[in-house]
Design a protein around this motif. Structure first.
Motif: not given
Length: 106
Positions: A49-75
């Protein structure tokens, strides 16, 4: 499945299942022309009944953003464009999976 789909659509897969030292996480890091893409993969059964995108909550977005910042710091430099994408996988028994890429999802 998501990696194969992204490759077929012309994206270069750089890394899978990245875990940053401070808790960030990325399912896939890919290159799409001039963009570095931080990709979250979400799957759901059609009857849920829900679309997969709905599971990307603000909390999950924060985890992904932290991962992206960490990845970018490696470059050595990060003077390029980047974005957050979501690959939605919809599963239905007896049918081929339905895959949709939501670019710039958040």
């Amino acid at each position: 499945m998501a990696v194969s789909y992204l490759r077929r659509s012309g994206k270069k897969i750089l890394f899978r299942n990245y875990r940053g030292p401070k808790g960030g996480e990325l399912d896939i890091v890919a290159r799409d022309r001039d963009f570095l893409c931080f990709v979250e993969v979400k799957a759901r059964r059609r009857r849920s009944g829900s679309r997969p995108l709905d599971a990307v909550t603000p909390e999950k977005q924060d985890l992904i953003e932290r991962g992206a910042r960490s990845w970018l710091a490696l470059l050595p430099h990060n003077d390029f464009q980047w974005r957050f994408d979501v690959v939605e996988v919809i599963l239905e028994e007896g049918e081929l999976p339905e895959i949709c890429v939501v670019e710039e999802a958040f």
